[in-house]
Design an enzyme around this catalytic site. Structure first.
Site, PDB file in Angstrom:
ATOM      1  N   CYS A 192       3.090 -31.193  13.837  1.00 42.94           N
ATOM      2  CA  CYS A 192       1.983 -31.099  14.252  1.00 42.94           C
ATOM      3  C   CYS A 192       0.801 -30.008  14.225  1.00 42.94           C
ATOM      4  O   CYS A 192       0.430 -30.776  13.560  1.00 42.94           O
ATOM      5  CB  CYS A 192       3.450 -30.883  16.089  1.00 42.94           C
ATOM      6  SG  CYS A 192       2.084 -32.329  17.060  1.00 42.94           S
ATOM      7  N   GLU A 238       8.684 -35.114  15.278  1.00 46.35           N
ATOM      8  CA  GLU A 238       8.778 -33.984  15.695  1.00 46.35           C
ATOM      9  C   GLU A 238      10.206 -33.747  17.104  1.00 46.35           C
ATOM     10  O   GLU A 238      10.002 -34.837  18.042  1.00 46.35           O
ATOM     11  CB  GLU A 238       7.979 -32.928  16.460  1.00 46.35           C
ATOM     12  CG  GLU A 238       8.160 -31.479  16.605  1.00 46.35           C
ATOM     13  CD  GLU A 238       6.552 -30.431  17.493  1.00 46.35           C
ATOM     14  OE1 GLU A 238       5.421 -31.994  17.152  1.00 46.35           O
ATOM     15  OE2 GLU A 238       6.249 -29.406  17.145  1.00 46.35           O
ATOM     16  N   LYS A 280       8.394 -24.953  10.985  1.00 42.56           N
ATOM     17  CA  LYS A 280       6.699 -25.289  12.009  1.00 42.56           C
ATOM     18  C   LYS A 280       5.946 -23.499  11.402  1.00 42.56           C
ATOM     19  O   LYS A 280       7.143 -23.219  12.473  1.00 42.56           O
ATOM     20  CB  LYS A 280       6.955 -25.673  13.205  1.00 42.56           C
ATOM     21  CG  LYS A 280       5.416 -25.893  13.735  1.00 42.56           C
ATOM     22  CD  LYS A 280       5.356 -27.125  15.023  1.00 42.56           C
ATOM     23  CE  LYS A 280       4.296 -27.122  15.343  1.00 42.56           C
ATOM     24  NZ  LYS A 280       4.512 -27.571  16.321  1.00 42.56           N
TER      25      LYS A 280
END
Ligand code: ACM
Length: 267
Positions: free
Chosen positions: A148, A44, A115
């Site tokens: 993540c 990321e 995300k």
């Protein structure tokens, strides 16, 4: 490789210097030197660093996808090395900033993911993702992408698996200790592969954050095929057989998706 069910996947675990995009890109290219895979996953925000102070700062290091510096550098590298890359970066579109991952290959730009589960102060630095989830055809594999903290929501991996993912590419900047073990369960419960590419090192900006490294590749039986150190920069590659992810029967009587009781799961 002749059999297209056999592919080579890898990760890069780096230690970016905050804000130094060109140096971080050069470093990753050097780390990759001598390593060969069909698909590499990067962490990321791998080329900017993680700990933005606010939205103005994440915007100042964000780029358009496609068209931005990092995306173009990755495409050039993909064309030079005949490799696919999935990598995290800060994206700007119409003044909105997203914590995104880009998917590129020798043919150029392929797609992006924004995300959807933002962690902690990411909520003050990024907008929440707003794109539908998608599965990409990469080197013969069906690939889903999450970033993540998405690991903490089992619905995410489950949805990608139900959409047909053989493998989840998982760019990460992990600070909590649980993810490497939790991803074993995500793989077991969906019978998929996962490539978690984490970073290492410490950032001291608004607070001291230690990233836990331990990038890993896990198979559909929950085996850790490879796991990186907690502290060092590393590149690892493994051969995987996608057939393993396409077998959803656990026993002749148990199919991991068909046995679900959606009629009873919601009260
Ligand atoms: C995280 O989602 N970067 C912890």
């Amino acid at each position: 490789m002749k059999n297209k069910e056999l592919i080579r996947v890898g990760f890069v675990q780096n230690k970016p210097i905050f804000g130094n995009i060109h140096e971080n890109l050069d470093r990753v290219e050097k780390l990759l030197d001598g390593h060969d895979a069909d698909l590499f996953v990067f962490p990321e925000l791998f080329a900017t660093g993680y700990q933005f102070k606010d939205m103005a700062e994440s915007r100042s290091l964000a780029e358009h996808i496609p068209g931005g510096t990092i995306t173009n550098a990755l495409i050039a590298l993909a064309q030079k090395t005949h490799t696919y890359f999935i990598a995290g970066l800060s994206e700007i579109e119409a003044d909105q900033v997203y914590n995104s991952s880009v998917i590129v290959g020798p043919e150029g730009y392929i797609g992006k993911y924004r995300k959807i589960h933002l962690f902690d102060t990411e909520k003050v630095c990024f907008q929440v993702g707003n794109l539908p989830l998608k599965i990409y055809d990469i080197a013969g594999a069906k690939v889903g992408v999450m970033i993540c903290f998405d690991w903490r929501f089992p619905e995410m991996a489950r949805t990608l698996a139900l959409m047909g993912a053989d493998l989840i590419a998982h760019p990460s900047n992990l600070v909590l200790p649980h993810c490497p073990q939790a991803m074993i369960t995500r793989c077991l419960e969906n019978r998929i592969f996962a490539v978690t590419a984490d970073r290492a090192g410490i950032e001291n900006r608004t607070e001291s954050l230690k990233f836990i490294g331990q990038s890993q590749i896990v198979d559909p039986d929950g085996n850790i095929l490879v796991r990186a150190s907690e502290t060092e920069e590393e590149v690892q590659v493994v051969n995987i057989n996608l057939e393993k992810a396409r077998e959803k029967f656990l026993t002749p009587h148990n199919h991991i998706f068909n046995d679900r009781r959606e009629d009873l799961y919601r009260s």
